[in-house]
Design a protein around this motif. Sequence first.
Motif, PDB file in Angstrom:
ATOM      1  N   ALA A  44       0.848  -1.199   0.000  1.00  0.00           N
ATOM      2  CA  ALA A  44       0.000   0.000   0.000  1.00  0.00           C
ATOM      3  C   ALA A  44       0.880   1.244   0.000  1.00  0.00           C
ATOM      4  CB  ALA A  44      -0.908  -0.008   1.228  1.00  0.00           C
ATOM      5  N   PRO A  45       1.287   1.735  -1.190  1.00  0.00           N
ATOM      6  CA  PRO A  45       2.147   2.918  -1.238  1.00  0.00           C
ATOM      7  C   PRO A  45       1.462   4.120  -0.613  1.00  0.00           C
ATOM      8  CG  PRO A  45       1.884   1.946  -3.432  1.00  0.00           C
ATOM      9  CD  PRO A  45       0.915   1.265  -2.520  1.00  0.00           C
ATOM     10  N   ARG A  46       2.233   4.895   0.100  1.00  0.00           N
ATOM     11  CA  ARG A  46       1.695   6.048   0.818  1.00  0.00           C
ATOM     12  C   ARG A  46       1.006   7.032  -0.133  1.00  0.00           C
ATOM     13  NH1 ARG A  46       4.934   8.974   5.607  1.00  0.00           N
ATOM     14  NH2 ARG A  46       3.344  10.496   6.175  1.00  0.00           N
ATOM     15  N   GLY A  47      -0.212   7.425   0.247  1.00  0.00           N
ATOM     16  CA  GLY A  47      -0.921   8.454  -0.496  1.00  0.00           C
ATOM     17  C   GLY A  47      -1.630   7.989  -1.753  1.00  0.00           C
ATOM     18  N   VAL A  52      -1.057  -2.050  -4.426  1.00  0.00           N
ATOM     19  CA  VAL A  52      -0.395  -2.062  -5.728  1.00  0.00           C
ATOM     20  C   VAL A  52       0.648  -3.178  -5.772  1.00  0.00           C
ATOM     21  CG1 VAL A  52       1.111  -0.698  -7.242  1.00  0.00           C
ATOM     22  CG2 VAL A  52      -0.745   0.427  -6.012  1.00  0.00           C
ATOM     23  N   ALA A  53       0.765  -3.823  -6.914  1.00  0.00           N
ATOM     24  CA  ALA A  53       1.837  -4.800  -7.142  1.00  0.00           C
ATOM     25  C   ALA A  53       2.361  -4.575  -8.556  1.00  0.00           C
ATOM     26  CB  ALA A  53       1.320  -6.226  -6.993  1.00  0.00           C
ATOM     27  N   PRO A  77      -8.101  -0.702  -5.556  1.00  0.00           N
ATOM     28  CA  PRO A  77      -8.370   0.531  -4.798  1.00  0.00           C
ATOM     29  C   PRO A  77      -8.760   0.239  -3.348  1.00  0.00           C
ATOM     30  CG  PRO A  77      -9.387   0.645  -6.958  1.00  0.00           C
ATOM     31  CD  PRO A  77      -8.890  -0.770  -6.783  1.00  0.00           C
ATOM     32  N   ARG A  78      -8.288   1.093  -2.435  1.00  0.00           N
ATOM     33  CA  ARG A  78      -8.656   0.956  -1.024  1.00  0.00           C
ATOM     34  C   ARG A  78      -9.786   1.906  -0.647  1.00  0.00           C
ATOM     35  NH1 ARG A  78      -3.439   0.339   2.825  1.00  0.00           N
ATOM     36  NH2 ARG A  78      -4.788  -1.067   3.973  1.00  0.00           N
ATOM     37  N   THR A  79     -10.226   2.694  -1.613  1.00  0.00           N
ATOM     38  CA  THR A  79     -11.442   3.486  -1.415  1.00  0.00           C
ATOM     39  C   THR A  79     -12.593   2.497  -1.517  1.00  0.00           C
ATOM     40  OG1 THR A  79     -11.675   3.771  -3.781  1.00  0.00           O
ATOM     41  CG2 THR A  79     -10.423   5.462  -2.626  1.00  0.00           C
ATOM     42  N   TYR A  80     -13.786   2.911  -1.198  1.00  0.00           N
ATOM     43  CA  TYR A  80     -14.915   2.054  -1.528  1.00  0.00           C
ATOM     44  C   TYR A  80     -15.227   2.222  -3.002  1.00  0.00           C
ATOM     45  CZ  TYR A  80     -15.263   0.644   3.241  1.00  0.00           C
ATOM     46  OH  TYR A  80     -14.964   0.084   4.438  1.00  0.00           O
ATOM     47  N   MET A  81     -16.041   1.291  -3.522  1.00  0.00           N
ATOM     48  CA  MET A  81     -16.305   1.219  -4.959  1.00  0.00           C
ATOM     49  C   MET A  81     -16.644   2.586  -5.559  1.00  0.00           C
ATOM     50  SD  MET A  81     -16.532  -0.873  -7.561  1.00  0.00           S
ATOM     51  CE  MET A  81     -16.937  -2.573  -7.141  1.00  0.00           C
ATOM     52  N   ASN A  82     -17.507   3.344  -4.877  1.00  0.00           N
ATOM     53  CA  ASN A  82     -17.997   4.618  -5.437  1.00  0.00           C
ATOM     54  C   ASN A  82     -16.897   5.645  -5.649  1.00  0.00           C
ATOM     55  OD1 ASN A  82     -20.309   3.233  -4.846  1.00  0.00           O
ATOM     56  ND2 ASN A  82     -21.273   4.836  -3.651  1.00  0.00           N
ATOM     57  N   ASP A  83     -15.747   5.465  -4.998  1.00  0.00           N
ATOM     58  CA  ASP A  83     -14.640   6.423  -5.124  1.00  0.00           C
ATOM     59  C   ASP A  83     -13.413   5.795  -5.799  1.00  0.00           C
ATOM     60  OD1 ASP A  83     -15.878   8.669  -3.971  1.00  0.00           O
ATOM     61  OD2 ASP A  83     -15.481   7.914  -1.953  1.00  0.00           O
ATOM     62  N   SER A  84     -13.610   4.717  -6.530  1.00  0.00           N
ATOM     63  CA  SER A  84     -12.488   4.013  -7.163  1.00  0.00           C
ATOM     64  C   SER A  84     -11.641   4.936  -8.034  1.00  0.00           C
ATOM     65  CB  SER A  84     -13.004   2.862  -8.043  1.00  0.00           C
ATOM     66  OG  SER A  84     -13.744   1.939  -7.300  1.00  0.00           O
ATOM     67  N   GLY A  85     -12.287   5.918  -8.658  1.00  0.00           N
ATOM     68  CA  GLY A  85     -11.581   6.825  -9.560  1.00  0.00           C
ATOM     69  C   GLY A  85     -10.484   7.627  -8.889  1.00  0.00           C
ATOM     70  N   ARG A  89      -6.967   7.733 -10.663  1.00  0.00           N
ATOM     71  CA  ARG A  89      -6.410   9.009 -11.131  1.00  0.00           C
ATOM     72  C   ARG A  89      -5.017   9.252 -10.554  1.00  0.00           C
ATOM     73  NH1 ARG A  89      -9.397  13.716  -8.805  1.00  0.00           N
ATOM     74  NH2 ARG A  89      -7.732  13.689  -7.283  1.00  0.00           N
ATOM     75  N   LYS A  90      -4.853   8.994  -9.252  1.00  0.00           N
ATOM     76  CA  LYS A  90      -3.555   9.219  -8.597  1.00  0.00           C
ATOM     77  C   LYS A  90      -2.469   8.342  -9.236  1.00  0.00           C
ATOM     78  CE  LYS A  90      -4.860  10.607  -3.863  1.00  0.00           C
ATOM     79  NZ  LYS A  90      -3.797  11.543  -3.494  1.00  0.00           N
ATOM     80  N   LEU A  91      -2.781   7.065  -9.440  1.00  0.00           N
ATOM     81  CA  LEU A  91      -1.783   6.150  -9.995  1.00  0.00           C
ATOM     82  C   LEU A  91      -1.508   6.436 -11.464  1.00  0.00           C
ATOM     83  CD1 LEU A  91      -2.972   3.032  -8.066  1.00  0.00           C
ATOM     84  CD2 LEU A  91      -0.606   3.828  -8.087  1.00  0.00           C
ATOM     85  N   ALA A  92      -2.558   6.777 -12.216  1.00  0.00           N
ATOM     86  CA  ALA A  92      -2.362   7.104 -13.634  1.00  0.00           C
ATOM     87  C   ALA A  92      -1.478   8.339 -13.772  1.00  0.00           C
ATOM     88  CB  ALA A  92      -3.708   7.312 -14.319  1.00  0.00           C
ATOM     89  N   ALA A  93      -1.704   9.336 -12.901  1.00  0.00           N
ATOM     90  CA  ALA A  93      -0.880  10.552 -12.945  1.00  0.00           C
ATOM     91  C   ALA A  93       0.561  10.236 -12.537  1.00  0.00           C
ATOM     92  CB  ALA A  93      -1.476  11.624 -12.032  1.00  0.00           C
ATOM     93  N   PHE A  94       0.725   9.443 -11.484  1.00  0.00           N
ATOM     94  CA  PHE A  94       2.056   9.122 -10.971  1.00  0.00           C
ATOM     95  C   PHE A  94       2.891   8.378 -12.022  1.00  0.00           C
ATOM     96  CE2 PHE A  94       5.000   6.283  -8.691  1.00  0.00           C
ATOM     97  CZ  PHE A  94       5.701   7.206  -7.928  1.00  0.00           C
TER      98      PHE A  94
END
Length: 202
Positions: A44-47, A52-53, A77-85, A89-94
């Motif tokens: 679970a990478p910070r932020g 992720v693997a 995602p560690r958000t709930y389903m409704n906030d998966s984006g 978004r964070k990982l796609a940007a990173f």
Amino acid sequence: MSSSAPWLVVGLGNPGPGYAGNRHNVGFFVADALASRAGVKFTAPRGMRAEVAETRLTAAGIGGIGTPAQRLVLVKPRTYMNDSGLAVRKLAAFHKVPAEQVIVIHDELDLDLGRIRVKLGGGDNGHNGLKSIRAHLGTGDFPRIRFGIGRPPGRMEVQAWVLSDFRPADRAEVELQTENCADAVEVLVNDGLSAAQNRFNS
């Protein structure tokens, strides 16, 4: 396609043991199957709001050695389903991943158990995980692997159905379908959308 960017392979589900066996969590099943094939563990990478693997995919398969290789970032995602984006978004940007290299694996009411579909773009069909990803990426033009779970029986509410576990009698079919979806990810990345559709869209 961006050759330097990895592919984000996003399995959708809800975090926590209470949801682990739910129909809504089949995306997690597939992400776990891919990680198991590759011999990698989720962290679970910070932020990042996700587990992720990272691995690579060659013609020899996931986790294989040799060239050419595609980098894969497996995501739960560690958000709930409704906030998966948020996590997507964070990982796609990173990782600087374009939308066409974000593969989303999700449960699909309009396909019976035992059937999968590989598609690019399309509507969200009431799926809140897809809706959230579309909102955060600003587009729906990402590949999806739809894992059939069928419609609820009788008058059962959709929410109750997707948040219930598969029946023990379905276990073998679910395991087979999970492996087929994992295969579909490998074919989609290595051989392209048409090849994956021709092979898996029964």
